[in-house]
Design an enzyme around this catalytic site. Sequence first.
Site, mmCIF file in Angstrom:
data_model
loop_
_atom_site.group_PDB
_atom_site.id
_atom_site.type_symbol
_atom_site.label_atom_id
_atom_site.label_comp_id
_atom_site.label_asym_id
_atom_site.label_seq_id
_atom_site.Cartn_x
_atom_site.Cartn_y
_atom_site.Cartn_z
ATOM 1 N N GLY A 164 0.646 -1.217 -0.017
ATOM 2 C CA GLY A 164 0.075 -0.067 -0.013
ATOM 3 C C GLY A 164 0.698 1.378 0.099
ATOM 4 O O GLY A 164 0.408 2.179 -0.670
ATOM 5 N N ILE A 165 1.903 1.411 0.589
ATOM 6 C CA ILE A 165 2.511 2.436 0.805
ATOM 7 C C ILE A 165 3.352 2.651 -0.311
ATOM 8 O O ILE A 165 3.324 3.666 -1.077
ATOM 9 C CB ILE A 165 3.858 2.470 1.831
ATOM 10 C CG1 ILE A 165 3.240 2.470 3.240
ATOM 11 C CG2 ILE A 165 4.703 3.424 1.824
ATOM 12 C CD1 ILE A 165 4.209 1.767 4.358
ATOM 13 N N ARG A 245 11.757 -0.408 7.413
ATOM 14 C CA ARG A 245 12.252 -0.946 8.629
ATOM 15 C C ARG A 245 13.836 -0.791 8.677
ATOM 16 O O ARG A 245 14.431 -1.170 7.607
ATOM 17 C CB ARG A 245 11.999 -2.459 8.944
ATOM 18 C CG ARG A 245 10.579 -2.707 9.355
ATOM 19 C CD ARG A 245 10.384 -2.191 10.745
ATOM 20 N NE ARG A 245 8.943 -2.509 11.309
ATOM 21 C CZ ARG A 245 8.142 -1.917 11.343
ATOM 22 N NH1 ARG A 245 7.941 -0.850 10.748
ATOM 23 N NH2 ARG A 245 6.621 -2.531 11.812
ATOM 24 N N GLU A 274 17.568 0.790 16.558
ATOM 25 C CA GLU A 274 16.583 1.660 16.753
ATOM 26 C C GLU A 274 15.963 1.496 18.187
ATOM 27 O O GLU A 274 15.571 0.397 18.603
ATOM 28 C CB GLU A 274 15.248 1.655 15.564
ATOM 29 C CG GLU A 274 14.225 2.744 15.812
ATOM 30 C CD GLU A 274 13.003 2.436 14.841
ATOM 31 O OE1 GLU A 274 11.995 2.490 14.901
ATOM 32 O OE2 GLU A 274 13.649 2.566 13.568
ATOM 33 N N HIS A 293 11.362 7.494 13.512
ATOM 34 C CA HIS A 293 10.134 6.818 13.309
ATOM 35 C C HIS A 293 8.746 7.303 13.330
ATOM 36 O O HIS A 293 8.063 6.893 14.066
ATOM 37 C CB HIS A 293 10.208 5.401 14.109
ATOM 38 C CG HIS A 293 9.474 4.274 13.413
ATOM 39 N ND1 HIS A 293 9.894 2.978 13.423
ATOM 40 C CD2 HIS A 293 8.426 4.177 12.462
ATOM 41 C CE1 HIS A 293 9.402 2.047 12.818
ATOM 42 N NE2 HIS A 293 8.324 2.716 12.313
ATOM 43 N N ALA A 295 6.828 8.777 10.595
ATOM 44 C CA ALA A 295 6.135 9.064 9.323
ATOM 45 C C ALA A 295 4.677 8.878 9.597
ATOM 46 O O ALA A 295 3.993 9.291 8.661
ATOM 47 C CB ALA A 295 6.687 7.782 8.309
#
Length: 332
Positions: A164-165, A245, A274, A293, A295
Amino acid sequence: MNGEGRHRAVLADEVTALPEDQRPEPGPIAVLPNPERQFVDAVEAAGGTVEPLSERTRGVVWLSNKDAAAFPAVLEEHPGIGWVQLPFAGVDAFSRIIAEEDRPGLVWTSAKGAYAQPVAEHALVLSLALLRVLPKRVRARSWATEPEGRSLYGLDVVIVGAGGIALELMRLLEPFGVRVTIVRRSESPVAGAVRTVTADHLDEVLPSADLVVIAAALTDGTRHLFGPAEFAAMKDTAYLVNIARGGLVDTDALLDALRSGAIAGAGLDVTDPEPLPDGHPLWDEATVIITPHQADTPEMTAPLLAERIRLNVRAFLDDGRFVGVVDPRAGY
């Protein structure tokens, strides 16, 4: 808020219509670990009944990635559970649990595709900022005399991933007249892309790319998909954007590529490790933008997750048309 209007519609290929004999047994749904009102409302809006976890529980909406370690006990102690909704697009925190859970017919769904709009928007922001040399500009303390910067119009863009992205990002890129190449697991062509290749042909499409955007799932097979060879294949004027990721990129190899000038810069919403520790050398790279992180933020995603829950509760109770079904073998 429902999924209509400003929110992205569900695409047909994101829906998995389960045959009636493969659908989980409907029943009460537990919303865990903290049953926030908007998500309880989403369950009830689809006709579901929310109850505390018990022997009657047949579905679980799990709202936390941080508590993945607590989830196996939930499944073990409640054998009637037939459907689990996870909160994020990436399910790497649950991948081992999903792979090892051998309960026949257990359906896992995630939020993959649900957050496409804000994440794709962020990828576009990072891309434009890099091309316009904003990492350098925001650090400047004097007026620059040498013109720098590039336009996005007409560039070659490689997008790794076809979920989808990636599809939403392609839509946002349309006005810029870019030439998009999609890299994915399947050879099936993606509408709007000038070329679609499988991941084993990544090295063939990187040399012509002006911009590379990573929007793929993190699995055992994609960890460190970008390493020394991939950065060596890229043009020294090309930029990398990662909104997927951190583990998809070998951080040491990325640092080497940035320091040697093998690539022009990077926009990272995710890192490995992270959170990125204070003092990590990536923070000092002048051609890098790092966002923590974010977005998509809870304010952006809450109505989108609520809509995903509503759709899947309806599938659970009625038509079996689940959105975002996780493939245990593929890991996403």
